[in-house]
Structures are given as C-alpha cells and as structure tokens.
Design a protein around this motif. Structure first.
Motif, short mmCIF file in Angstrom:
data_model
loop_
_atom_site.label_atom_id
_atom_site.label_comp_id
_atom_site.label_asym_id
_atom_site.label_seq_id
_atom_site.Cartn_x
_atom_site.Cartn_y
_atom_site.Cartn_z
N VAL A 242 51.82 56.39 77.08
CA VAL A 242 51.83 55.53 75.90
C VAL A 242 53.27 55.21 75.50
O VAL A 242 53.59 54.09 75.10
CB VAL A 242 51.01 56.14 74.73
CG1 VAL A 242 51.66 57.37 74.14
CG2 VAL A 242 50.77 55.10 73.64
N LEU B 32 47.60 50.03 70.80
CA LEU B 32 47.13 50.59 69.53
C LEU B 32 47.62 52.03 69.36
O LEU B 32 47.84 52.48 68.24
CB LEU B 32 45.60 50.55 69.46
CG LEU B 32 45.01 49.14 69.52
CD1 LEU B 32 43.51 49.20 69.32
CD2 LEU B 32 45.65 48.22 68.48
N GLY B 33 47.78 52.74 70.45
CA GLY B 33 48.27 54.11 70.35
C GLY B 33 47.68 55.00 71.42
O GLY B 33 47.14 54.52 72.42
N GLY B 34 47.83 56.30 71.21
CA GLY B 34 47.32 57.24 72.20
C GLY B 34 47.16 58.62 71.60
O GLY B 34 47.75 58.92 70.56
#
Lengths: 427, 427
Positions: free
Chosen positions: B297, B311-313
């Motif tokens: 990420v 979006l993220g991890g």
C-alpha cells in the motif's frame, strides 16, 4: 591508516539510478569491520574503458585491495572478468569443470521457473560465465555467476582484485569465500583493528557541534570524526585504532556533558531503541496511518522477530476508512478536518483499540504536491503516540517533496515513540 | 559521444552506507536528459586527498563537466569548496554579502526550530559557508549552503566544476540555477540530443536475450544497449543519437516479435502501468497485507494523486487482526493456516469489502528468518488480487533475506495487479 581498499561498482543501471546500489556500502562496511580503510567507491557504466580507467586509478592510488561488483552476467555488456584479467596481466580461458557446474545451476533454475530458452544461446552464456583469468581463484557461484580473486600476474605489483556478482544476495553469499581466499587473507593479515563508535543527537545544529569539536581539538589526536545531519538527527561517527581509545573516551564524555539535552544514543539506532523498548517492556504496537500510507508499520516490521510486538496497522487513506475502519468519529472529521491533532489522537487510540495493542500511533497529514490550503499547507503533519503510561503528540510542518514529507513523518513518529517509551530528548 | 561529465559524491556517511546516495543517480539522470554522457560516479569520504584524487582522475579522463555533491556544511570535515578551488587554481576568500545572506538563513532556521547555539560558533560556520573561489559563480542557498560553479582559472584547461550541497532537496532546488550559469550553459551547448528508450520483459532469461542481440548485431550500429535483470523483470535500455532511430525501430520490432509472450511494456514502469490502469478504469483499490507489512500500500500511495484510487490497506500481521479486522474466518485460519492460498483470497476479499474498494489485494507469507516449517519453508508467499472482472492468484517460494522476500512479494503483487487490470504476460 594501514591497509586500504577501493571498490568498483559496475552497471549502467546503477549509474543512472534505475537500480540503487546496495553493494558498495555493504562491501565498504564489511571491509572496515576487517580493519581495511575504504576511501573511494567508483561507479562506472558497462563500457570497458571506464572500468579500465577505474582500476588503473585505484591501482595508482596505492590501494592494497580492489573489490568489483557486477558485470558477470551472460550478456555482452557483462565484461568485468575480461577487463580485470587484462588489467592484472592474466589472460582468460574457459574452465571446463566450472562450465559444467554453471550449466547445471542454470538448467535447474530454468526448470524451476518453467522458462524455456534456446539451448545454444544458453550454452554460450554459460561458457562466458566460466571464463577465468589464468591463476585466479574461483569463488563458487551462489546464483549462476562465479566470483574471482585475481592477484597481479607474477612479477607485477598492484592490488589484489576480488570480482563479485551484482545481485546483493549472491554477493553477500560469496563474501566468506572471498575473505578465505589466500591472496585476500594475506592482504587482511596486514590490517590492524579499527574501532568505530557512534553518538546520536536530536535537535543540535551541526555548527554548534563544530564549535565544540574545535574547542577539543588538542585532545582529539588519532580520532577520525565525521558528522552527518539528517532529519534533525546529528550522527557523530568516530573511527580510531585501539591506542586512541583514551582520546575517544574524553570526546564521548565531553559530548555527553555538553549535549545532555539532545543526546539520545551512544550506539543503537533509532530503530534499535524503539524495537528494544517494545521488546523489553513487553508491549505490543499498532498504527493508523494516512499520509505515510503504511511506511511506519512497514519500518516497524522490517526487523526480524518483530511479530512478537507488532500487531499490524491500518492505512486509512480515505476518510471513510478513517471513520469505519479506525473508528474516528464522523463529526470530528467534519469539525476539525482529517488533518488535525484531534484526528491524529483518534487514529492512535483507534489503532490501539482495533488491534488490542498496548501502544497506538496515529499519523495524518498532507504530503502534497496537491491538497494544501492556506490554513493547512503541504507538509502539515499531526502525529500522536498513545501507550499505557501516557501519550506524546506533535504537530509539524515539514518541507520537501511528497516522498520527503512522508519519510520525515515516519522519522518524527519513530522519535515520538522513542520519547514515549524511553523518555530522553523530545521528538 | 560528445559532451561528457563525471560526478563526485562526498561524505563518509555515504561511503559507509549509513546514508544511501540519491544525488549521484539524480544528477546523472538530469545530465543525460541534457544530452551529456555520464560514465563515472566517484564516491569519496571526507578526506581531502581522496577528493583531490577524484577530481584529478576525472580531469585526466577528459570530461567537460564535473558535478560534486556534499561537503558544504559548517564543520571541519566539509571541505569541498576548498579542494575544488585549489584544483581549479582559484584561491578562496569570504564573500561578505553572501556571508550576510547565509547568516540570515541560519538565524531564521534556528528560531523556527527553537534551537539555541553559541553565536560565535554559528558565525564561524557561516563564514566557512561563505568562502568562495575567486571568479566562481555563487548559486544562492536553498538550505544554508550556497553552491558554486568553478571554471578552471584563466589560462588553464580542464572541466568546469559545479559544486552542490548534499541534502537532496537543496541540491535539486539549486539545479536550475546551476544549468543557467554561464560556464555550464557553454558546456551544454555542445551536447547533442540523446534519446533513451526502454523495453521491459517479464520472465525471459538474460542469456536468451543475449542470443537475440547477437543475431541482430549487424543492424544495431549506433545503439548503446544495456540490460538489467531484477526480480524476474528484464529491462532493456537503449540510448542513441537521433540518426540511429531507424536502427532502434528495427530492434524494437524484433524484440516485440520474438518476446510477444513476455514483453509487458515499451516504456512505462510497472508502477506507471498499474496506476494508469486504476485511474483509466476508474477503479479504487485496497490491500490486506501480512508479511509485506504495508509495503504494497505504501508503494501504491507513493504516487502523487493516488488518493483518487487508493482507499487504504490493513496490515494484519497478527492472526487476530486477520480475523477481526479483515474478516478472515477463524476456522479457515485453523484449517489451512495463516499462510495459505485460501487466506490470501480471504484477505483480498476482506480488503475489498472493508474499504468498499473495487479491487482488493491479499498477501500472506513467511518472510523469515524464523517461522518456516518443512511444509511451509521461509519464502513461501501466497498472493491474490480480486477485481470486478475476476481474480488472479499466485503461490511462490521466494529466495533471499527477510528484506528480499518482502520486496519480491511486493513486485509479485504489482505484476498480479498488472495482469488483472491489463492482461499481458503472466505475473
């Protein structure tokens, strides 16, 4: 100092920065540990004249040992063995037994990966890798490329040249054999012990340290002191022969007294300190990161054995992730914005709570280049670390590129953790 | 080729690898973009004789331009300006106006950081940084250190030397001024256009490519081809003057035909391809990582503007985090173990679902050095990428150190994403 060495790193891909060189520093460190002084690393492309020039320059500068890395592959631009053989006055020839061993390695590698290749092309590459300068010592391949130890031809003077492959794992795997080779052992036998000590300050200007050192000048004989400032950390590395130990002790005492407020380590790195504190205190840790996007947790996990204290982290890049995955209240995001001290604290507490960790770290900021506002310019970063014994928070405005802001944020977070866990100079 | 340059990187901290050098490759790339051929980068410590030797060697090799980086700080081991002045036959003197400007910068910096220092020490450091070789062009400081452009003294021959500070942000900020300085402009005016093209294969052996290139030999006049294999990716970089464009076109066509099954790019990097595909297809992405601990990420977020698709991890290092934060069923963990294809898929699906992302990636494996079993040795990694159009999974056994296994896992995951999003050669 006594025994000296130079390093030649080859490869156009290194020269142009497409691949970062890890070999030069690694070999330099190993040689220094063996008491050999490394003054110069030369990076050259894949052109024979540049490599030849580098070897001649190092020989003329009087080094006892040269280590080359890279240029041992099967393609035409891999020409280290040929150039070194020529420079040392030792013509190349195929070593038929080595050729068979390399062929076996290549075959095994290809079948494991399921690759196919023209047999004739493969054989030509193998033959190239089995070309050995007359009288050189062969270092058995760790990957497909053998290494070489090539002393000057009989009757010639000059350094012993150690030829190692470019892939770091192959080079490192071959290093013990290189040190054990007769001509290298002879060179190393002449090297004396060399000590190295490091003192680290956080928040002292280099100019101030320079003044301190000037004041001590008379007492520093036999010490080679280098200082390096990065990300607010001033690293003072001193190298000396054993007989200069008393001089070093005086230096260390003087620095400890004058920089009591900023000295945070007389040896261990920041990462050593944080990992050691977590392990010693039996604490687990988790992170919730926004702008650093997982770099902090990746750095914490880098250390072998870290699974004993790192539980994990959430990279909550989107606001919805901050809210739903870390539990930052939606009203808080609306009122203060995602980049705020309040949200940094909520991220730290959320990480702690979601992972059930003892220590939580939250980071939120604007790494840029877009996303800045007059109120919250690019480089604004809020950090918070919460643990059983309290919390530490910091808001900073960092300069530099997107990458720099992200990296500096991670350093800040590590110092915040150090302060939370160990006290000492403020982050 | 026409105009040639060499680079001298100074600093014991770089030589010993405590700090990775970013300046040499950056300057080399910039010079090559300006049509200047860089054949050699020399890294030296803080000893004046090593630096002097490097300058003399480059001058003797006939380069038109030398760029030095580092050694411009206020401490005694920062001696680049003095050594360059001496080498170019231009004695140093204090530039009083520059001294005032540097003093103002230092004062502002210290007050912003809230640091205190002995005024006399600070003044001595400032004076040192304002020492300028007679007749040199001063490049205004970006941090505290000014840069210099130092042509050979009148009546002497030799390269123009550009002296730049070590911190990458300062060096890069000063670069446009260096290029604009009269003596540098004159050198660059002699440089012709130099083109560079890159072709990337995934899963072709270097030996095979070598055979192809040997077969084409007659048609490759005017092309300088270098190949580099890393992590299964074979990068073929070709540099040529404009009149060799037809030869390059023939090479590119031959490679495209012969390596249709492994050629995945005629320019863009793997990261370019993945980011471009996500942006073009309007897809969002999230990760759930175990052994890579956030590195994937972090790599996805490295790119400016990535907040539009990343979006993220979740770094679910502990099993409890895999279960409670990503939603991997406890029974699955018990039955197949955390390192299994089933869990990789569950991580990918969990990441997708928890973040509400279009694409999810799951990685689970044993990075070592501990944790391996006969059944699942160190290096065992399972990867899975799930998107709207299907999924891609891969199980591998990677070799190397803990760091190597983690980095290679990230490369594998990027290729898996490339294949999921764009098709082409298998990951």
């Amino acid at each position: 100092m006594g025994t000296r060495a130079g390093i030649v790193v080859t490869g156009t891909e290194v020269l142009t920065g497409r691949v970062a060189d890890r070999n030069g520093p690694w070999v330099a460190e190993e040689l220094q540990r063996a008491g050999v002084d490394v003054g110069t690393v030369i990076v050259v492309g894949d052109r024979p004249e540049d490599m030849r020039g580098a070897l001649e320059y190092l020989a003329a500068s009087g080094v006892d040992l040269v280590v080359t890395t890279g240029g041992l592959g099967p393609t035409a631009d891999d020409l280290t063995a040929a150039v070194v053989g020529e420079a040392q006055g030792r013509p190349l020839d195929v070593d038929p037994e080595l050729e068979q061993r390399v062929a076996a390695v290549v075959e095994k590698l290809m079948s494991r990966r399921g690759w196919r290749a023209d047999p004739e092309a493969t054989a030509a590459g193998v033959r190239k890798q089995a070309m050995v300068p007359a009288g050189a010592t062969v270092l058995e391949p760790v990957g497909t490329a053998p290494g070489l130890v090539v002393p000057p031809a009989d009757g010639r003077s000059g350094p012993v040249v150690v030829v190692l492959p470019g892939p770091p794992s192959e080079l490192q795997g071959m290093w013990p054999a290189a040190l054990a080779a007769g001509p290298v052992r002879e060179v190393l036998a002449g090297a004396g012990e060399l000590r190295q000590e490091t003192i680290r300050l956080y928040g002292t200007l280099e100019a101030q340290l320079a003044a301190t050192l000037r004041g001590l000048e008379d007492g520093l004989g036999g010490l080679e002191i280098t200082t390096c400032l990065r990300e607010g950390e001033l690293e003072i590395v001193t190298r000396f022969a054993p007989d200069a130990q008393p001089a070093y002790d005086r230096l260390a005492a003087a620095l400890a007294e004058e920089y009591a407020a900023t000295l945070f380590s007389t040896g261990p790195t920041l990462d050593d300190l944080v990992a050691g504190a977590l392990a010693d205190q039996g604490l687990t840790i988790a992170t919730a990161e926004s702008c650093t996007g997982g770099l902090l947790v990746a750095r914490l996990i880098e250390r072998a054995g870290s699974s004993a204290w790192v539980l994990g982290g959430i990279t909550s890049y989107a606001n919805s992730a901050k809210e739903h995955l870390v539990g930052v209240p939606g009203e808080m995001l609306a009122e203060f914005g995602a980049v705020s001290p309040q949200v940094a604290l909520a991220l730290a507490e959320g990480a702690r709570e979601r992972f059930g960790a003892d220590v939580g770290v939250g980071i939120t900021g604007i790494a840029g280049p877009g996303g800045g506002t007059p109120d919250k310019p690019v480089g604004t970063v809020h950090l918070c670390a919460v643990g059983p014994s309290g919390q530490q928070a910091r808001s900073v405005r960092l300069r530099g590129s997107r990458t720099a802001v992200r990296e500096r944020s991670v350093v800040q977070a590590m110092h915040l953790l150090r302060q939370l866990l160990l006290g000492g100079p403020p982050a």
